[in-house]
Design a protein around this motif. Structure first.
Motif, mmCIF file in Angstrom:
data_model
loop_
_atom_site.group_PDB
_atom_site.id
_atom_site.type_symbol
_atom_site.label_atom_id
_atom_site.label_comp_id
_atom_site.label_asym_id
_atom_site.label_seq_id
_atom_site.Cartn_x
_atom_site.Cartn_y
_atom_site.Cartn_z
ATOM 1 N N HIS A 34 0.919 -1.230 0.027
ATOM 2 C CA HIS A 34 0.009 -0.093 -0.080
ATOM 3 C C HIS A 34 1.110 1.094 0.008
ATOM 4 N N LEU A 35 1.946 1.226 0.702
ATOM 5 C CA LEU A 35 2.737 2.537 0.835
ATOM 6 C C LEU A 35 3.355 2.648 -0.714
ATOM 7 N N GLU A 36 3.832 1.627 -1.364
ATOM 8 C CA GLU A 36 4.598 1.715 -2.487
ATOM 9 C C GLU A 36 3.625 2.254 -3.438
ATOM 10 N N ARG A 37 2.373 1.872 -3.332
ATOM 11 C CA ARG A 37 1.288 2.364 -4.392
ATOM 12 C C ARG A 37 0.982 4.021 -3.919
ATOM 13 N N GLU A 38 0.883 4.327 -2.544
ATOM 14 C CA GLU A 38 0.701 5.716 -2.446
ATOM 15 C C GLU A 38 1.739 6.537 -2.598
ATOM 16 N N ARG A 39 3.161 6.082 -2.669
ATOM 17 C CA ARG A 39 4.285 7.005 -3.029
ATOM 18 C C ARG A 39 4.073 7.214 -4.608
ATOM 19 N N ALA A 40 4.090 6.100 -5.393
ATOM 20 C CA ALA A 40 3.655 6.358 -6.731
ATOM 21 C C ALA A 40 2.405 7.501 -6.995
ATOM 22 N N VAL A 41 1.319 7.106 -6.303
ATOM 23 C CA VAL A 41 0.199 8.175 -6.458
ATOM 24 C C VAL A 41 0.638 9.748 -6.093
ATOM 25 N N ALA A 42 1.548 9.803 -4.870
ATOM 26 C CA ALA A 42 2.083 11.029 -4.630
ATOM 27 C C ALA A 42 2.769 11.734 -5.854
ATOM 28 N N ARG A 43 3.668 10.904 -6.190
ATOM 29 C CA ARG A 43 4.580 11.138 -7.499
ATOM 30 C C ARG A 43 3.740 11.801 -8.620
ATOM 31 N N LEU A 45 0.488 12.855 -8.271
ATOM 32 C CA LEU A 45 -0.066 14.204 -7.966
ATOM 33 C C LEU A 45 0.968 15.294 -8.208
ATOM 34 N N LEU A 46 2.198 15.370 -7.640
ATOM 35 C CA LEU A 46 3.143 16.299 -7.954
ATOM 36 C C LEU A 46 3.528 16.793 -9.331
ATOM 37 N N ARG A 47 3.194 15.594 -10.337
ATOM 38 C CA ARG A 47 3.390 15.948 -11.889
ATOM 39 C C ARG A 47 2.225 16.542 -12.191
ATOM 40 N N ASP A 48 0.862 16.277 -11.610
ATOM 41 C CA ASP A 48 -0.101 16.988 -11.839
ATOM 42 C C ASP A 48 -0.275 18.243 -11.132
ATOM 43 N N GLY A 49 0.594 18.811 -10.311
ATOM 44 C CA GLY A 49 0.457 19.828 -9.820
ATOM 45 C C GLY A 49 -0.105 19.933 -8.604
ATOM 46 N N LYS A 50 -0.640 19.081 -8.093
ATOM 47 C CA LYS A 50 -1.439 18.917 -6.763
ATOM 48 C C LYS A 50 -0.732 18.589 -5.462
ATOM 49 N N LYS A 51 0.216 19.714 -5.192
ATOM 50 C CA LYS A 51 1.170 19.634 -4.266
ATOM 51 C C LYS A 51 0.640 19.416 -2.760
ATOM 52 N N GLU A 52 -0.515 20.061 -2.446
ATOM 53 C CA GLU A 52 -1.200 19.787 -1.152
ATOM 54 C C GLU A 52 -1.538 18.567 -0.776
ATOM 55 N N LYS A 53 -2.296 17.958 -1.971
ATOM 56 C CA LYS A 53 -2.671 16.606 -1.907
ATOM 57 C C LYS A 53 -1.687 15.688 -1.661
ATOM 58 N N MET A 55 1.375 16.068 -0.384
ATOM 59 C CA MET A 55 1.781 16.266 1.016
ATOM 60 C C MET A 55 0.945 15.554 2.068
ATOM 61 N N LEU A 56 -0.156 15.612 1.755
ATOM 62 C CA LEU A 56 -1.141 15.122 2.845
ATOM 63 C C LEU A 56 -0.969 13.656 2.562
ATOM 64 N N LEU A 57 -0.889 13.074 1.359
ATOM 65 C CA LEU A 57 -0.637 11.689 1.235
ATOM 66 C C LEU A 57 0.561 11.175 1.766
ATOM 67 N N LEU A 58 1.572 11.870 1.718
ATOM 68 C CA LEU A 58 2.874 11.532 2.135
ATOM 69 C C LEU A 58 3.083 11.710 3.441
ATOM 70 N N LYS A 59 2.103 12.339 4.269
ATOM 71 C CA LYS A 59 1.882 12.364 5.776
ATOM 72 C C LYS A 59 1.348 11.251 6.007
ATOM 73 N N LYS A 60 0.430 10.932 5.461
ATOM 74 C CA LYS A 60 -0.472 9.354 5.735
ATOM 75 C C LYS A 60 0.568 8.417 5.601
ATOM 76 N N LYS A 61 1.468 8.391 4.376
ATOM 77 C CA LYS A 61 2.235 7.343 4.184
ATOM 78 C C LYS A 61 3.466 7.377 5.354
ATOM 79 N N ARG A 62 3.849 8.378 5.878
ATOM 80 C CA ARG A 62 4.754 8.544 7.065
ATOM 81 C C ARG A 62 4.234 7.800 8.195
#
Length: 182
Positions: A34-43, A45-53, A55-62
């Protein structure tokens, strides 16, 4: 099911601990995937310019990574507990064996007391000393004449072994039946 002074630990208690350990390992694998998938999703989101989302996903991952660390500690504790219980069971079997061995020795000591062993050793020593006395009497009872007679007999036996057979005094036959003369 727990430990109660001197009673055996049910095998199913160890089995339950091992099941818990295995469930935690499965949980750990699921969370890791699940963490590996969330990291890919966070990547993404950053490409799509959704930095806030992202960041929230990376906090959840942490947070989930911290849970994974706690899970790893729990697995280690369960494995250590299983090993400790299994080793304690082995120790209990050794102690039970020692107890049985001790009881057996005590029974043998009741049958054969120290006094009995000392009596047997004394009797054996007495018998050895008695035999020595007999041997000395026999050795000392031979006179010089007896010694001379024994040496004479020994020489006679030795001479018999050295004597050669006598040569026949009759003439040998000239014709031996069945033999061809040359």
């Amino acid at each position: 099911a727990g430990c109660q002074g001197g009673k055996k630990i049910p095998q199913n208690s160890i089995g339950q601990l091992k099941q818990q350990r295995d469930k935690l390992k499965q949980y750990q694998k699921r969370v890791t995937l699940h963490l590996e998938r969330e990291r890919a999703v966070a990547r993404q989101l950053l490409r799509d310019g959704k930095k806030e989302k992202a960041m929230l996903l990376l906090k959840k991952k942490r947070y989930q990574e911290q849970l994974l660390d706690k899970t790893e500690n729990q697995i280690s504790n369960l494995e250590r507990m299983v090993q400790d219980i299994e080793f304690t069971q082995i120790e209990m079997k050794v102690i039970e064996g020692l107890k049985i061995g001790n009881e057996c020795l005590n029974k043998m000591h009741q049958v054969m007391s120290v006094e009995e062993v000392e009596r047997i050793l004394d009797e054996t020593q007495d018998a050895v000393e008695y035999q020595k006395q007999i041997d000395e009497m026999l050795a000392g009872s031979l006179t010089e004449e007896d010694e001379d007679a024994i040496l004479e007999e020994l020489n006679a036996i030795t001479q018999e072994q050295l004597e050669l057979p006598e040569v026949p005094s009759e003439p040998l036959p000239e014709n031996i039946p069945g033999r061809v003369s040359v």
